[in-house]
Design an enzyme around this catalytic site. Sequence first.
Site, mmCIF file in Angstrom:
data_model
loop_
_atom_site.group_PDB
_atom_site.id
_atom_site.type_symbol
_atom_site.label_atom_id
_atom_site.label_comp_id
_atom_site.label_asym_id
_atom_site.label_seq_id
_atom_site.Cartn_x
_atom_site.Cartn_y
_atom_site.Cartn_z
ATOM 1 N N ILE A 12 -67.627 16.368 19.077
ATOM 2 C CA ILE A 12 -68.775 17.246 18.809
ATOM 3 C C ILE A 12 -68.486 18.678 19.233
ATOM 4 C CG2 ILE A 12 -70.131 16.941 20.948
ATOM 5 C CD1 ILE A 12 -71.424 17.066 17.316
ATOM 6 N N SER A 34 -61.700 20.506 30.264
ATOM 7 C CA SER A 34 -61.489 19.199 29.641
ATOM 8 C C SER A 34 -60.149 18.683 30.140
ATOM 9 C CB SER A 34 -61.472 19.360 28.110
ATOM 10 O OG SER A 34 -61.944 18.219 27.451
ATOM 11 N N ARG A 35 -60.043 17.357 30.305
ATOM 12 C CA ARG A 35 -58.803 16.822 30.864
ATOM 13 C C ARG A 35 -57.642 16.960 29.881
ATOM 14 N NH1 ARG A 35 -61.430 11.115 31.709
ATOM 15 N NH2 ARG A 35 -61.646 11.662 29.511
ATOM 16 N N LYS A 88 -77.114 15.824 23.826
ATOM 17 C CA LYS A 88 -77.905 14.601 23.912
ATOM 18 C C LYS A 88 -76.951 13.421 24.037
ATOM 19 C CE LYS A 88 -77.274 12.269 20.764
ATOM 20 N NZ LYS A 88 -76.130 11.620 20.038
ATOM 21 N N ASP A 166 -76.943 5.846 20.879
ATOM 22 C CA ASP A 166 -76.357 7.193 20.942
ATOM 23 C C ASP A 166 -76.756 7.987 19.700
ATOM 24 O OD1 ASP A 166 -74.191 9.158 22.199
ATOM 25 O OD2 ASP A 166 -73.840 9.005 20.054
HETATM 26 P P1 NAP Z 1 -65.752 12.358 22.312
HETATM 27 O O1 NAP Z 1 -65.113 12.720 21.001
HETATM 28 O O2 NAP Z 1 -65.315 11.136 22.999
HETATM 29 O O3 NAP Z 1 -65.568 13.645 23.242
HETATM 30 C C1 NAP Z 1 -66.023 13.693 24.552
HETATM 31 C C2 NAP Z 1 -64.961 14.377 25.399
HETATM 32 O O4 NAP Z 1 -65.406 14.374 26.756
HETATM 33 C C3 NAP Z 1 -63.640 13.628 25.379
HETATM 34 O O5 NAP Z 1 -62.788 14.108 24.364
HETATM 35 C C4 NAP Z 1 -63.080 13.876 26.771
HETATM 36 O O6 NAP Z 1 -62.238 15.013 26.742
HETATM 37 C C5 NAP Z 1 -64.280 14.236 27.621
HETATM 38 N N1 NAP Z 1 -64.582 13.192 28.613
HETATM 39 C C6 NAP Z 1 -64.877 13.390 29.918
HETATM 40 N N2 NAP Z 1 -65.108 12.248 30.550
HETATM 41 C C7 NAP Z 1 -64.953 11.273 29.647
HETATM 42 C C8 NAP Z 1 -65.056 9.860 29.723
HETATM 43 N N3 NAP Z 1 -65.368 9.234 30.863
HETATM 44 N N4 NAP Z 1 -64.850 9.153 28.590
HETATM 45 C C9 NAP Z 1 -64.542 9.769 27.425
HETATM 46 N N5 NAP Z 1 -64.432 11.115 27.312
HETATM 47 C C10 NAP Z 1 -64.627 11.861 28.416
HETATM 48 O O7 NAP Z 1 -67.334 12.244 22.142
HETATM 49 P P2 NAP Z 1 -68.292 13.104 21.211
HETATM 50 O O8 NAP Z 1 -68.497 12.400 19.930
HETATM 51 O O9 NAP Z 1 -67.842 14.516 21.168
HETATM 52 O O10 NAP Z 1 -69.649 12.932 22.022
HETATM 53 C C11 NAP Z 1 -69.892 13.639 23.219
HETATM 54 C C12 NAP Z 1 -71.385 13.855 23.349
HETATM 55 O O11 NAP Z 1 -71.847 14.544 22.183
HETATM 56 C C13 NAP Z 1 -72.186 12.537 23.413
HETATM 57 O O12 NAP Z 1 -73.237 12.670 24.317
HETATM 58 C C14 NAP Z 1 -72.712 12.377 21.994
HETATM 59 O O13 NAP Z 1 -73.941 11.689 21.941
HETATM 60 C C15 NAP Z 1 -72.905 13.827 21.584
HETATM 61 N N6 NAP Z 1 -72.897 14.016 20.129
HETATM 62 C C16 NAP Z 1 -71.909 13.454 19.351
HETATM 63 C C17 NAP Z 1 -71.966 13.607 17.954
HETATM 64 C C18 NAP Z 1 -70.906 13.013 17.039
HETATM 65 O O14 NAP Z 1 -71.114 13.026 15.826
HETATM 66 N N7 NAP Z 1 -69.804 12.486 17.526
HETATM 67 C C19 NAP Z 1 -73.011 14.336 17.383
HETATM 68 C C20 NAP Z 1 -73.953 14.949 18.210
HETATM 69 C C21 NAP Z 1 -73.886 14.771 19.576
HETATM 70 P P3 NAP Z 1 -61.001 15.078 27.787
HETATM 71 O O15 NAP Z 1 -60.252 13.781 27.657
HETATM 72 O O16 NAP Z 1 -60.236 16.278 27.353
HETATM 73 O O17 NAP Z 1 -61.645 15.241 29.151
#
Ligand code: NAP
Length: 305
Positions: A12, A34-35, A88, A166
């Site tokens: 996101i 970010s890690r 969110k 989610d």
């Molecule tokens: P994601 O692709 O997994 O990205 C989250 C990032 O947070 C990871 O790349 C990771 O980056 C970091 N992180 C830190 N602690 C973590 C842990 N314990 N486990 C996994 N990642 C961790 O997820 P995302 O889809 O972007 O979603 C993140 C948030 O945005 C959620 O709350 C989700 O509801 C919201 N969101 C997502 C979307 C969508 O379409 N995907 C849409 C709207 C909102 P590092 O490894 O570099 O630390």
Amino acid sequence: MIRLGLVGIGKIARDQHVPALANSGDFDLAATASRHGRVEGVESHSTVAAMLAARPDIRAVSLCTPPAGRFEQALDVIRAGRDLMLEKPPAATVSEVEALAQEARRQGTVLFTTWHSREAAEIDAARDWLAGRRIDAVRIRWMENIRQWHPGQDWILAAGGFGVFDPGINALSIATRILPSPLTVLDAVLEVPSNRASPIAAQIRFRTGDATGDARLDFLQTGQQTWDIEVDTDAGMLRLGMGGSVLELPGEIPISGENQEYPRLYSRFAELVRSRQSDVDLRPLQFVADAFMIADRRIVQPFEF
Ligand code: NAP
């Protein structure tokens, strides 16, 4: 321009936050934490604490990490006196958000719990049309393919990942915005894969005013994806389609608007930062917590991405 730090460079952050910030007249993306993730051309740190220590000029922080584990990062930001915007769902539990709101008040910082789906093009028009009408029934259908939208995101089906809630919480953020009366959960069935901790599908019945509603959330929808809310009223049926970007009203041609959810969120955050006001709305998260509290949990087939 307000200097901003972006935390959690994943899907996101890359898809929405970075482009919205690049075009923002309010914010300057000054650093990331970010890690593993990086944004080309932007200073990067591996932890929030390191970013805050290195950049006292960063006045605002936006957190895009998964909800479980965000609390400690959020506390670091607030205690460093910086303003904070949360993706969110804002945290893993209701009491975590309440504690963050209290800490923000104590520190005099701004806290914004965002609900991006409320910024979809037709939400305000839907709320205005429903105001004062009798609500007879509500149907929420939020059915999407986890493999397409959350590829490999094991955290989403782990404890504290919310599972199908989610995305489902987006529907609840819209419903709590457009419906004139509060929503209370009547009962819920959660389908949890035998090898995971969070639900892959859910059915919830709820009350709003004198009407009942039902929500079907499904993470295994292939083919056409559905993000729809229908509301039966004394003046006919309102239908919000495509996550709130298409509005159909009785006897009228459907209208739709451009997706400006994230630019609108950042404009709102800038307003809050400048006016020193917080915006913390827990209703969608409370609904999810209530559903988890009273749900009948059924174990279903294991799930692998
Ligand atoms: P994601 O692709 O997994 O990205 C989250 C990032 O947070 C990871 O790349 C990771 O980056 C970091 N992180 C830190 N602690 C973590 C842990 N314990 N486990 C996994 N990642 C961790 O997820 P995302 O889809 O972007 O979603 C993140 C948030 O945005 C959620 O709350 C989700 O509801 C919201 N969101 C997502 C979307 C969508 O379409 N995907 C849409 C709207 C909102 P590092 O490894 O570099 O630390």
